[in-house]
Enzyme design. Structure first.
Site, short mmCIF file in Angstrom:
data_model
loop_
_atom_site.label_atom_id
_atom_site.label_comp_id
_atom_site.label_asym_id
_atom_site.label_seq_id
_atom_site.Cartn_x
_atom_site.Cartn_y
_atom_site.Cartn_z
N HIS A 179 31.63 45.67 41.48
CA HIS A 179 32.03 45.28 42.83
C HIS A 179 32.64 43.87 42.79
O HIS A 179 32.60 43.20 41.77
CB HIS A 179 30.84 45.32 43.79
CG HIS A 179 29.73 44.39 43.41
ND1 HIS A 179 28.68 44.79 42.62
CD2 HIS A 179 29.52 43.09 43.70
CE1 HIS A 179 27.86 43.77 42.45
NE2 HIS A 179 28.34 42.72 43.08
N ALA A 180 33.17 43.46 43.92
CA ALA A 180 33.66 42.09 44.14
C ALA A 180 33.07 41.61 45.45
O ALA A 180 32.56 42.40 46.24
CB ALA A 180 35.18 42.06 44.19
#
Length: 137
Positions: A52-53
């Site tokens: 994820h970011a």
């Protein structure tokens, strides 16, 4: 949002025959105020974490025990870091995709975060991440 913003931070290390000590101070050793601390442990062999970011969150990842790899990705370039020293931290700024793998047996990943947990800050779909970072250029 270049990958060049990710960097290894050499943390203070107080050496002592009785055992070493490392400490971290907000806005001094790392470029943010620490609002949340969590850690990953007992990661089964072959498993990955992350994926994820964050839109606004900054983090520092530290291998406080054992080792693991972190792959950071800015949507154009990827870089792999091997973390295996408790006095090194990998700084990950906003809008950088991260994946962690290659966890050694007994490894512990300590994460210092710039904000409290907020599910809305996550980008969990890689294609959505690519759209976001490529529209910013």
């Amino acid at each position: 949002m270049s990958i060049e913003r990710c960097k290894i931070i050499n943390l203070p290390k107080i050496s002592d025959p009785r055992g070493n000590l490392t400490f971290i101070e907000s806005n001094k050793h790392i470029p943010f105020e620490i609002k949340r601390v969590y850690y990953l442990y007992d990661v089964p062999g072959g498993e990955t974490r992350g994926g994820h970011a964050h839109k606004n969150l900054q983090q520092l990842l530290i291998a406080v025990s054992g080792s693991f790899d972190v792959v950071v990705d800015d949507g154009y370039e990827k870089r792999r870091y091997h973390l295996n020293r408790s006095y090194y931290g990998l700084y990950i700024p906003t809008m950088i995709w991260r994946e962690m793998d290659n966890f050694s047996s007994g490894s512990v990943c300590l994460v210092l975060a710039s904000d409290f947990y907020n599910e809305d800050d996550y980008i969990r779909d890689y294609d959505e991440f690519l759209k976001e970072v490529r529209k910013e250029k």
